[in-house]
Write an enzyme that holds these catalytic residues in place. Sequence first.
Site, PDB file in Angstrom:
ATOM      1  N   SER A 135       0.794  -1.243   0.000  1.00 44.73           N
ATOM      2  CA  SER A 135       0.000   0.000   0.000  1.00 44.73           C
ATOM      3  C   SER A 135       0.820   1.283   0.000  1.00 44.73           C
ATOM      4  CB  SER A 135      -0.910  -0.012   1.238  1.00 44.73           C
ATOM      5  OG  SER A 135      -0.126  -0.172   2.412  1.00 44.73           O
ATOM      6  N   GLU A 136       2.138   1.186  -0.080  1.00 37.45           N
ATOM      7  CA  GLU A 136       2.993   2.358   0.148  1.00 37.45           C
ATOM      8  C   GLU A 136       2.686   3.543  -0.761  1.00 37.45           C
ATOM      9  OE1 GLU A 136       5.292  -1.104   1.866  1.00 37.45           O
ATOM     10  OE2 GLU A 136       3.975  -0.736   0.153  1.00 37.45           O
ATOM     11  N   VAL A 137       2.435   3.288  -2.061  1.00 39.32           N
ATOM     12  CA  VAL A 137       2.255   4.421  -2.979  1.00 39.32           C
ATOM     13  C   VAL A 137       1.007   5.234  -2.655  1.00 39.32           C
ATOM     14  CG1 VAL A 137       3.598   3.424  -4.871  1.00 39.32           C
ATOM     15  CG2 VAL A 137       1.144   2.919  -4.707  1.00 39.32           C
ATOM     16  N   LEU A 139       0.370   6.303   0.140  1.00 35.66           N
ATOM     17  CA  LEU A 139       0.836   7.276   1.129  1.00 35.66           C
ATOM     18  C   LEU A 139       1.947   8.150   0.580  1.00 35.66           C
ATOM     19  CD1 LEU A 139       1.036   4.888   4.226  1.00 35.66           C
ATOM     20  CD2 LEU A 139      -0.896   6.290   3.485  1.00 35.66           C
ATOM     21  N   LEU A 141       4.691   6.937  -0.679  1.00 34.77           N
ATOM     22  CA  LEU A 141       5.946   6.264  -0.356  1.00 34.77           C
ATOM     23  C   LEU A 141       6.197   5.131  -1.352  1.00 34.77           C
ATOM     24  CD1 LEU A 141       5.365   5.991   3.510  1.00 34.77           C
ATOM     25  CD2 LEU A 141       6.606   7.791   2.276  1.00 34.77           C
TER      26      LEU A 141
END
Length: 260
Positions: A135-137, A139, A141
Amino acid sequence: MNFQTIEVTQQGRVAVVTLNRPEVRNAFNETTIAELTGAFRALGDAPEIRVIVLAARGPAFCAGADLNWMKKMAGYSHEENRADAAQLAEMLRVIHTCPKPVVAKVQGDCYAGGMGLAAACDVAISAQEAFFCLSEVKLGLIPATISPYVIRAMGEQSARRYFLTAERFDADEAKRIGFVHHVVPAAELDAAAEQIVKSLAANSPNALKEAKRLVRDMAGMPLSEALIADTAERIADIRASEEGKEGVKSFLEKRKANWA
């Protein structure tokens, strides 16, 4: 050892490291990172331990980074962020290079950094009910520190998709792309993990360590004369080792090896 965020138990020759922050879906912070690093180093050096299981309490395996930890990181300087990320990267390296085989028992959702934890293990078994997500992108990231392990586990093409889309996918898809090895109903997870652990624990401890190193060193390498020579040297070394000699001798004599 006394831990705040994990539990370490021993069942015969098997050590079980359990993430124990179910109230925050086993999200990790700097304490968890330090404790996991220390635990895996110690267990890797413990001669009585043959196999390590990485498990978790509660409905989720690991939701990634703890929100309070992320809030604190938001105020970090570039140097502080680098030092913090280096600790996470070292934790994953220690798990991945642990001389003992490590089995991830994924009983629930496995997100972001949690996928890094599972990918750093040698064998991953998932409950049918678990979901996965990078899920980083979402946020702003990227999954940088976990990427060497996740890409090796799921392959470049699948990583292109899931690193970029941040889609949530189920356990069957995780198995299809190679991220996990087995998917079973939640009620059968313990038994499936126990069967894998039993198989691992029956093998030569030294051969397990060297086989792990073999996979790490050979994966993705070009088929060169140097590589072929290296493989010949490795098999010569293991044949001449005490466990190598004992293993062949016990096989020929139709008896159990002395490490069994």
